[in-house]
Write an enzyme that holds these catalytic residues in place. Structure first.
Site, PDB file in Angstrom:
ATOM      1  N   TYR A   2       1.091  -1.547   0.045  1.00 35.61           N
ATOM      2  CA  TYR A   2      -0.058  -0.061   0.038  1.00 35.61           C
ATOM      3  C   TYR A   2       0.776   1.661   0.296  1.00 35.61           C
ATOM      4  CZ  TYR A   2       0.308   0.580   5.134  1.00 35.61           C
ATOM      5  OH  TYR A   2       1.215   0.984   6.257  1.00 35.61           O
ATOM      6  N   CYS A   3       0.105   2.394  -1.312  1.00 34.01           N
ATOM      7  CA  CYS A   3       1.336   3.593  -0.706  1.00 34.01           C
ATOM      8  C   CYS A   3      -0.354   5.051  -0.624  1.00 34.01           C
ATOM      9  CB  CYS A   3       2.095   3.554  -1.802  1.00 34.01           C
ATOM     10  SG  CYS A   3       1.410   3.746  -3.538  1.00 34.01           S
ATOM     11  N   THR A   4       0.676   6.251  -1.260  1.00 31.65           N
ATOM     12  CA  THR A   4      -1.005   6.920  -0.739  1.00 31.65           C
ATOM     13  C   THR A   4      -2.214   6.747  -2.084  1.00 31.65           C
ATOM     14  OG1 THR A   4       1.468   8.601  -0.455  1.00 31.65           O
ATOM     15  CG2 THR A   4      -0.957   9.950  -0.509  1.00 31.65           C
TER      16      THR A   4
ATOM     17  N   CYS B 148       2.525   1.354  -4.181  1.00 25.71           N
ATOM     18  CA  CYS B 148       2.624   0.166  -4.621  1.00 25.71           C
ATOM     19  C   CYS B 148       1.378  -0.454  -5.211  1.00 25.71           C
ATOM     20  CB  CYS B 148       0.764   0.134  -3.106  1.00 25.71           C
ATOM     21  SG  CYS B 148      -0.242   1.291  -3.473  1.00 25.71           S
TER      22      CYS B 148
END
Length: 255
Positions: free
Chosen positions: A179-181, A186
């Site tokens: 996951y990322c922003t 991601c």
């Protein structure tokens, strides 16, 4: 209110100088501010403006078949969180020093609602433990993170693959969700780590921002760092009351 949008797509782009000028001219005509990154592997954009201007721009952009149906993350603010408009050409739209081959397709993904359900029940639908992998930099994680996520405290995205592969035993027999922003980091991490032999890595579709938009924010702790003048947003995607200065090249929102 100001509408803030973030979007990206890994797609082959060949006419970069001409495309840059076209995208810049349209954005300037609509008084939009923010950043658009273009590279042979795709586009990454973060823009802000009035509802009418943003809708006009996205509608025009999606007339190009390469960007048709472009998924967009959206939030509101009382002021434009960017000081100017920048349209830049880069080697990668998110720097890993390992460009992806966008024609090979997207990384497998899990929708926000499904991930929440997995986290609620403590396993995925096959009964496997879910390991959340934070692909962001250390200062982003300081603002907030998923409870129990693996965080290697990397100072830059380029350090992530080495840290993960040195710890690969942790992931054996488990479902991995990066996951990322906003999705871009991601997805690229999932593609690259799969190529390195970690197995199938799922990306969180739309990243943290989409998770907060489509769920009640369960399992998320703190705020979400964003790369603009807001500094961070809370679980309801409202700007932080104490914004920190923007850093880096763009949201993994969408950037």
């Amino acid at each position: 209110m100001i509408v803030n949008v973030a979007a990206y797509r890994f797609v082959p782009l060949a006419d970069l100088p001409a495309l840059r000028e076209s995208l810049r001219a349209r954005a300037e005509a609509l008084a939009l501010k923010g950043t658009i990154l273009l590279a042979p592997e795709g586009i990454n954009l973060f823009l802000a403006g009035t509802r009418e201007a943003v809708d006009d721009y996205l509608g025009w952009l999606c007339e190009d078949a390469r960007f048709a149906g472009l998924p967009v993350k959206e939030s509101l603010s009382v002021a434009v969180p960017f000081g100017r408009l920048r349209v830049r050409l880069k080697r990668e739209i998110i720097t890993l020093r390992a460009p992806v081959a966008p024609h090979q397709g997207r990384a497998p993904a899990v929708e926000a609602a499904t991930l929440k359900r997995w986290l609620d029940q403590g396993h995925d639908d096959a009964g496997l433990e879910v390991v959340l992998l934070d692909t962001r930099n250390d200062y982003e994680t300081d603002a907030g993170r998923f409870a129990g996520a693996v965080d290697y405290r990397v100072p830059s995205f380029t350090a992530l693959p080495g840290a993960v592969m040195a710890d690969r035993e942790r992931y054996l027999g488990k479902t991995i969700v990066s996951y990322c922003t906003g999705g871009i980091r991601c997805e690229k991490a999932a593609l690259h780590l799969s190529e390195l032999g970690l197995g199938e890595v799922l990306q969180l579709e739309g990243g943290i921002l989409k998770y907060l938009e489509e769920t009640d924010g369960s399992h998320w702790e703190g705020e979400c760092f964003v790369f603009d003048g807001r500094g961070a947003v809370d679980k309801k995607l409202r700007p932080s009351p104490q914004p920190s200065p923007p850093r880096g090249e763009g949201v993994g929102t969408a950037p």
